[in-house]
Design a protein around this motif. Sequence first.
Motif, mmCIF file in Angstrom:
data_model
loop_
_atom_site.group_PDB
_atom_site.id
_atom_site.type_symbol
_atom_site.label_atom_id
_atom_site.label_comp_id
_atom_site.label_asym_id
_atom_site.label_seq_id
_atom_site.Cartn_x
_atom_site.Cartn_y
_atom_site.Cartn_z
ATOM 1 N N PRO A 266 -135.005 49.604 -34.843
ATOM 2 C CA PRO A 266 -134.695 50.379 -33.648
ATOM 3 C C PRO A 266 -134.178 51.771 -33.998
ATOM 4 C CG PRO A 266 -132.971 48.780 -34.041
ATOM 5 C CD PRO A 266 -134.024 48.537 -35.080
ATOM 6 N N VAL A 267 -134.315 52.681 -33.038
ATOM 7 C CA VAL A 267 -133.877 54.056 -33.232
ATOM 8 C C VAL A 267 -133.240 54.566 -31.946
ATOM 9 C CG1 VAL A 267 -136.107 55.070 -32.591
ATOM 10 C CG2 VAL A 267 -134.612 56.306 -34.128
ATOM 11 N N ARG A 268 -132.183 55.352 -32.104
ATOM 12 C CA ARG A 268 -131.520 55.988 -30.954
ATOM 13 C C ARG A 268 -132.254 57.260 -30.589
ATOM 14 N NH1 ARG A 268 -126.011 55.307 -33.786
ATOM 15 N NH2 ARG A 268 -125.515 53.178 -33.193
ATOM 16 N N VAL A 269 -132.308 57.536 -29.298
ATOM 17 C CA VAL A 269 -132.916 58.761 -28.789
ATOM 18 C C VAL A 269 -131.894 59.426 -27.880
ATOM 19 C CG1 VAL A 269 -134.824 59.707 -27.428
ATOM 20 C CG2 VAL A 269 -135.217 57.726 -28.895
ATOM 21 N N ALA A 270 -131.664 60.733 -28.070
ATOM 22 C CA ALA A 270 -130.648 61.428 -27.277
ATOM 23 C C ALA A 270 -131.193 62.643 -26.530
ATOM 24 C CB ALA A 270 -129.494 61.868 -28.169
ATOM 25 N N CYS A 271 -132.279 63.210 -26.979
ATOM 26 C CA CYS A 271 -132.857 64.411 -26.352
ATOM 27 C C CYS A 271 -133.378 64.053 -24.954
ATOM 28 C CB CYS A 271 -133.995 64.927 -27.234
ATOM 29 S SG CYS A 271 -135.006 66.200 -26.487
ATOM 30 N N PRO A 272 -132.979 64.805 -23.916
ATOM 31 C CA PRO A 272 -133.414 64.486 -22.548
ATOM 32 C C PRO A 272 -134.934 64.388 -22.388
ATOM 33 C CG PRO A 272 -131.629 66.065 -22.465
ATOM 34 C CD PRO A 272 -132.012 65.920 -23.923
ATOM 35 N N GLU A 273 -135.681 65.252 -23.030
ATOM 36 C CA GLU A 273 -137.144 65.197 -22.924
ATOM 37 C C GLU A 273 -137.683 63.891 -23.528
ATOM 38 O OE1 GLU A 273 -140.946 67.492 -24.814
ATOM 39 O OE2 GLU A 273 -139.267 68.727 -24.147
ATOM 40 N N GLU A 274 -137.114 63.494 -24.655
ATOM 41 C CA GLU A 274 -137.542 62.250 -25.296
ATOM 42 C C GLU A 274 -137.096 61.029 -24.496
ATOM 43 O OE1 GLU A 274 -136.109 62.623 -29.294
ATOM 44 O OE2 GLU A 274 -137.829 63.847 -29.873
ATOM 45 N N ILE A 275 -135.946 61.116 -23.843
ATOM 46 C CA ILE A 275 -135.491 60.022 -22.983
ATOM 47 C C ILE A 275 -136.470 59.835 -21.828
ATOM 48 C CG2 ILE A 275 -133.686 59.292 -21.353
ATOM 49 C CD1 ILE A 275 -131.676 60.613 -23.323
ATOM 50 N N ARG A 276 -136.962 60.928 -21.271
ATOM 51 C CA ARG A 276 -137.974 60.828 -20.215
ATOM 52 C C ARG A 276 -139.240 60.171 -20.760
ATOM 53 N NH1 ARG A 276 -135.460 65.587 -18.768
ATOM 54 N NH2 ARG A 276 -136.838 66.909 -19.996
ATOM 55 N N SER A 277 -139.645 60.540 -21.985
ATOM 56 C CA SER A 277 -140.820 59.915 -22.597
ATOM 57 C C SER A 277 -140.610 58.418 -22.779
ATOM 58 C CB SER A 277 -141.140 60.564 -23.953
ATOM 59 O OG SER A 277 -141.592 61.888 -23.785
ATOM 60 N N VAL A 278 -139.417 58.037 -23.227
ATOM 61 C CA VAL A 278 -139.106 56.616 -23.399
ATOM 62 C C VAL A 278 -139.230 55.895 -22.063
ATOM 63 C CG1 VAL A 278 -137.265 54.957 -23.928
ATOM 64 C CG2 VAL A 278 -137.679 56.900 -25.451
ATOM 65 N N SER A 279 -138.690 56.457 -20.994
ATOM 66 C CA SER A 279 -138.737 55.782 -19.697
ATOM 67 C C SER A 279 -140.180 55.594 -19.225
ATOM 68 C CB SER A 279 -137.908 56.522 -18.644
ATOM 69 O OG SER A 279 -138.456 57.775 -18.340
ATOM 70 N N VAL A 280 -141.046 56.569 -19.485
ATOM 71 C CA VAL A 280 -142.465 56.450 -19.118
ATOM 72 C C VAL A 280 -143.138 55.372 -19.967
ATOM 73 C CG1 VAL A 280 -144.701 57.635 -19.161
ATOM 74 C CG2 VAL A 280 -142.690 58.815 -18.273
ATOM 75 N N LEU A 281 -142.906 55.397 -21.271
ATOM 76 C CA LEU A 281 -143.539 54.431 -22.168
ATOM 77 C C LEU A 281 -143.092 53.003 -21.878
ATOM 78 C CD1 LEU A 281 -143.367 56.531 -25.456
ATOM 79 C CD2 LEU A 281 -145.411 56.028 -24.089
ATOM 80 N N VAL A 282 -141.826 52.831 -21.498
ATOM 81 C CA VAL A 282 -141.336 51.502 -21.102
ATOM 82 C C VAL A 282 -142.039 51.071 -19.816
ATOM 83 C CG1 VAL A 282 -139.329 50.249 -20.201
ATOM 84 C CG2 VAL A 282 -139.111 51.634 -22.269
ATOM 85 N N ALA A 283 -142.131 51.978 -18.857
ATOM 86 C CA ALA A 283 -142.726 51.652 -17.558
ATOM 87 C C ALA A 283 -144.180 51.205 -17.680
ATOM 88 C CB ALA A 283 -142.621 52.859 -16.616
ATOM 89 N N ILE A 284 -144.917 51.765 -18.641
ATOM 90 C CA ILE A 284 -146.329 51.388 -18.790
ATOM 91 C C ILE A 284 -146.543 50.334 -19.875
ATOM 92 C CG2 ILE A 284 -147.242 53.497 -17.773
ATOM 93 C CD1 ILE A 284 -147.753 54.605 -20.538
ATOM 94 N N GLY A 285 -145.439 49.820 -20.428
ATOM 95 C CA GLY A 285 -145.512 48.688 -21.333
ATOM 96 C C GLY A 285 -145.911 48.994 -22.763
ATOM 97 N N LEU A 286 -145.735 50.244 -23.212
ATOM 98 C CA LEU A 286 -146.128 50.587 -24.575
ATOM 99 C C LEU A 286 -144.996 50.435 -25.584
ATOM 100 C CD1 LEU A 286 -148.460 53.655 -23.923
ATOM 101 C CD2 LEU A 286 -149.029 51.222 -24.021
ATOM 102 N N ILE A 287 -143.756 50.429 -25.117
ATOM 103 C CA ILE A 287 -142.610 50.203 -25.987
ATOM 104 C C ILE A 287 -141.595 49.333 -25.250
ATOM 105 C CG2 ILE A 287 -142.854 52.375 -27.269
ATOM 106 C CD1 ILE A 287 -140.423 53.436 -25.677
ATOM 107 N N GLU A 288 -140.662 48.772 -26.026
ATOM 108 C CA GLU A 288 -139.490 48.114 -25.457
ATOM 109 C C GLU A 288 -138.281 48.940 -25.860
ATOM 110 O OE1 GLU A 288 -139.226 44.035 -26.611
ATOM 111 O OE2 GLU A 288 -141.115 43.527 -25.615
ATOM 112 N N ALA A 289 -137.374 49.158 -24.911
ATOM 113 C CA ALA A 289 -136.190 49.967 -25.176
ATOM 114 C C ALA A 289 -135.038 49.502 -24.302
ATOM 115 C CB ALA A 289 -136.489 51.445 -24.911
#
Length: 89
Positions: A15-38
């Motif tokens: 696992p890896v921590r993400v803190a940058c707001p732009e990357e946090i938005r990317s994480v939320s999109v990727l979770v929503a479409i099922g490409l990552i777990e976070a």
Amino acid sequence: MPLLFLMRLQHVQLPVRVACPEEIRSVSVLVAIGLIEAEIALRKPGAPYASSRLVMVLRITEHGLAEIAKMAIKFGAVLSEGPVRHPVG
């Protein structure tokens, strides 16, 4: 762009921590479409994902790995540059 962020994730130890707001938005999109777990911990109840203080990418899903493979074939290369991430250990 969330898919470019996904491609960069394959080059970091999860696992890896993400803190940058732009990357946090990317994480939320990727979770929503099922490409990552976070895990996304909000600062306060009702705050949007972009306001999160702590986001932890746990893994790339099988669908995420398939998407990476499709993009690698389509574009002929895998991107590995990007911000430094801090593995959790």
